[in-house]
Design a protein around this motif. Structure first.
Motif, PDB file in Angstrom:
ATOM      1  N   ASP A 150      49.276  -0.355  25.203  1.00 23.84           N
ATOM      2  CA  ASP A 150      47.912  -0.558  24.719  1.00 23.84           C
ATOM      3  C   ASP A 150      47.464   0.726  24.014  1.00 23.84           C
ATOM      4  O   ASP A 150      46.745   1.549  24.599  1.00 23.84           O
ATOM      5  CB  ASP A 150      46.984  -0.895  25.882  1.00 23.84           C
ATOM      6  CG  ASP A 150      45.601  -1.317  25.421  1.00 23.84           C
ATOM      7  OD1 ASP A 150      45.309  -1.199  24.217  1.00 23.84           O
ATOM      8  OD2 ASP A 150      44.794  -1.757  26.269  1.00 23.84           O
ATOM      9  N   PRO A 151      47.860   0.927  22.760  1.00 20.98           N
ATOM     10  CA  PRO A 151      47.576   2.188  22.068  1.00 20.98           C
ATOM     11  C   PRO A 151      46.097   2.510  21.914  1.00 20.98           C
ATOM     12  O   PRO A 151      45.740   3.671  21.711  1.00 20.98           O
ATOM     13  CB  PRO A 151      48.231   1.986  20.692  1.00 20.98           C
ATOM     14  CG  PRO A 151      49.219   0.888  20.885  1.00 20.98           C
ATOM     15  CD  PRO A 151      48.644   0.004  21.938  1.00 20.98           C
ATOM     16  N   THR A 152      45.225   1.512  21.987  1.00 26.81           N
ATOM     17  CA  THR A 152      43.802   1.756  21.774  1.00 26.81           C
ATOM     18  C   THR A 152      43.037   2.052  23.063  1.00 26.81           C
ATOM     19  O   THR A 152      41.840   2.340  23.009  1.00 26.81           O
ATOM     20  CB  THR A 152      43.147   0.536  21.093  1.00 26.81           C
ATOM     21  OG1 THR A 152      43.214  -0.597  21.985  1.00 26.81           O
ATOM     22  CG2 THR A 152      43.858   0.197  19.784  1.00 26.81           C
ATOM     23  N   HIS A 153      43.707   1.982  24.212  1.00 23.49           N
ATOM     24  CA  HIS A 153      42.992   2.168  25.472  1.00 23.49           C
ATOM     25  C   HIS A 153      42.426   3.583  25.560  1.00 23.49           C
ATOM     26  O   HIS A 153      43.090   4.558  25.199  1.00 23.49           O
ATOM     27  CB  HIS A 153      43.919   1.902  26.653  1.00 23.49           C
ATOM     28  CG  HIS A 153      43.179   1.659  27.931  1.00 23.49           C
ATOM     29  ND1 HIS A 153      42.623   2.675  28.676  1.00 23.49           N
ATOM     30  CD2 HIS A 153      42.885   0.506  28.594  1.00 23.49           C
ATOM     31  CE1 HIS A 153      42.027   2.166  29.740  1.00 23.49           C
ATOM     32  NE2 HIS A 153      42.163   0.856  29.718  1.00 23.49           N
ATOM     33  N   PRO A 154      41.191   3.727  26.054  1.00 20.52           N
ATOM     34  CA  PRO A 154      40.570   5.059  26.136  1.00 20.52           C
ATOM     35  C   PRO A 154      41.387   6.079  26.921  1.00 20.52           C
ATOM     36  O   PRO A 154      41.361   7.272  26.591  1.00 20.52           O
ATOM     37  CB  PRO A 154      39.230   4.771  26.833  1.00 20.52           C
ATOM     38  CG  PRO A 154      38.936   3.346  26.522  1.00 20.52           C
ATOM     39  CD  PRO A 154      40.271   2.655  26.467  1.00 20.52           C
ATOM     40  N   ASN A 160      41.951  13.312  24.804  1.00 17.57           N
ATOM     41  CA  ASN A 160      43.196  13.707  24.157  1.00 17.57           C
ATOM     42  C   ASN A 160      43.961  12.481  23.673  1.00 17.57           C
ATOM     43  O   ASN A 160      44.147  11.525  24.439  1.00 17.57           O
ATOM     44  CB  ASN A 160      44.079  14.500  25.138  1.00 17.57           C
ATOM     45  CG  ASN A 160      43.388  15.752  25.642  1.00 17.57           C
ATOM     46  OD1 ASN A 160      43.109  16.668  24.886  1.00 17.57           O
ATOM     47  ND2 ASN A 160      43.088  15.785  26.939  1.00 17.57           N
ATOM     48  N   VAL A 161      44.385  12.498  22.433  1.00 16.41           N
ATOM     49  CA  VAL A 161      45.227  11.422  21.908  1.00 16.41           C
ATOM     50  C   VAL A 161      46.654  11.688  22.374  1.00 16.41           C
ATOM     51  O   VAL A 161      47.280  12.683  21.996  1.00 16.41           O
ATOM     52  CB  VAL A 161      45.165  11.364  20.369  1.00 16.41           C
ATOM     53  CG1 VAL A 161      46.093  10.270  19.852  1.00 16.41           C
ATOM     54  CG2 VAL A 161      43.736  11.124  19.903  1.00 16.41           C
ATOM     55  N   ASN A 238      42.582  12.993  30.627  1.00 19.68           N
ATOM     56  CA  ASN A 238      42.133  11.660  30.228  1.00 19.68           C
ATOM     57  C   ASN A 238      41.879  10.775  31.441  1.00 19.68           C
ATOM     58  O   ASN A 238      40.900  10.011  31.483  1.00 19.68           O
ATOM     59  CB  ASN A 238      43.183  10.995  29.342  1.00 19.68           C
ATOM     60  CG  ASN A 238      43.231  11.578  27.937  1.00 19.68           C
ATOM     61  OD1 ASN A 238      42.703  12.664  27.678  1.00 19.68           O
ATOM     62  ND2 ASN A 238      43.877  10.876  27.034  1.00 19.68           N
ATOM     63  N   LEU A 239      42.748  10.854  32.441  1.00 19.47           N
ATOM     64  CA  LEU A 239      42.640   9.968  33.604  1.00 19.47           C
ATOM     65  C   LEU A 239      41.413  10.268  34.437  1.00 19.47           C
ATOM     66  O   LEU A 239      40.887   9.366  35.108  1.00 19.47           O
ATOM     67  CB  LEU A 239      43.903  10.070  34.463  1.00 19.47           C
ATOM     68  CG  LEU A 239      45.235   9.722  33.793  1.00 19.47           C
ATOM     69  CD1 LEU A 239      46.355   9.692  34.821  1.00 19.47           C
ATOM     70  CD2 LEU A 239      45.164   8.398  33.034  1.00 19.47           C
ATOM     71  N   VAL A 240      40.946  11.523  34.429  1.00 22.92           N
ATOM     72  CA  VAL A 240      39.767  11.866  35.229  1.00 22.92           C
ATOM     73  C   VAL A 240      38.472  11.788  34.406  1.00 22.92           C
ATOM     74  O   VAL A 240      37.395  12.040  34.939  1.00 22.92           O
ATOM     75  CB  VAL A 240      39.896  13.272  35.856  1.00 22.92           C
ATOM     76  CG1 VAL A 240      41.093  13.343  36.770  1.00 22.92           C
ATOM     77  CG2 VAL A 240      39.945  14.366  34.794  1.00 22.92           C
TER      78      VAL A 240
END
Length: 244
Positions: A150-154, A160-161, A238-240
């Motif tokens: 899912d490349p568009t997931h936040p 960070n991309v 990103n995860l936090v």
């Protein structure tokens, strides 16, 4: 120079000398201003490494878990590896944590084994079963190709991309105790496999629950951070980062 003196009654004193080393890694990573609570089980130092990035991280005490009002001071809560087993207060607070997620909190659970008080129907906010034995539900090749589902997931884009470079330089393995099955609310974000084996999709899952989010990560990010792998830091930030 680091000097360690060794003494025993039956031997003369000896000194073990090692060169003093400092490891430095510059990481190009966006950060978050989230108020992060960390509930560790003594098996990782994720809180320490997030603090090194300048994030606002504090240890979660038993008192923090006793009331919904106490939990509300956190935007994100991280539960360290195996902590459901070693932290009885965290396990007992699961109903309150589930309410906190529904009310807008972001819960990140790092990898657990099935016997770490992980009950598929009640430990996570929605059904999530961890696979066993670990040999069947892991990727041991640290260079295994990672396919983004899912490349568009936040979680793969903010702040960070996450790109191909973030999966380079990993140490030991990609992860273990991947999820075996999950509620449709969970979205699998990555796919990977060891050579000649069927692909796994249970290394990183995210579910929007009410106004909040649960993320389950079976990648060994804690180990990669100890090895100063830049991609691990970027992905962990990103995860936090709270759900917008």
């Amino acid at each position: 120079m680091s000097i360690q003196t060794i003494t025993r009654d039956d031997l003369p004193p000896r000194s073990l000398c090692r060169p003093a080393k400092v490891s430095i890694r510059v990481v190009d990573a966006g950060t978050t201003s989230a108020r992060i609570g960390y509930a560790g089980g003594g098996n990782d130092r994720v809180d320490y490494w997030l603090q090194q990035l300048g994030l606002n991280v504090s240890q979660i005490s038993r008192n923090d878990l006793e009331t919904d009002a106490a939990l509300s001071r956190f935007d994100t809560i991280v539960i360290g590896i195996f902590a459901m087993k070693s932290r009885s207060d965290v396990f007992e607070a699961l109903p309150a944590l589930h309410r906190w997620v529904s009310n807008g909190g972001t819960l990140l659970t790092l990898y657990h084994r099935p016997w770490d008080n992980w009950q598929p129907a009640s430990t996570p906010p929605a059904h999530l079963e961890i696979g066993q034995p670990s040999l069947r539900w892991r990727v041991t090749d640290e260079t295994a190709e990672v396919t983004v589902l899912d490349p568009t997931h936040p979680l793969l884009n903010q702040p960070n991309v996450i790109g191909a470079d973030d999966w380079s330089g990993w140490h030991k393995e990609r992860g273990l105790y991947f999820a075996k099955s999950w509620d449709p609310q969970y979205v699998p974000l990555l796919q990977m496999s060891d050579p000649g084996e069927a692909p796994h999709k249970g290394s990183l899952l995210a579910a929007d629950i009410g106004r909040g989010r649960h993320v389950h990560c079976a990648l060994i990010l804690h180990h990669q951070m100890e090895k100063l792998v830049p991609g691990a830091f970027r992905l962990m930030v990103n995860l936090v980062t709270p759900r917008q």
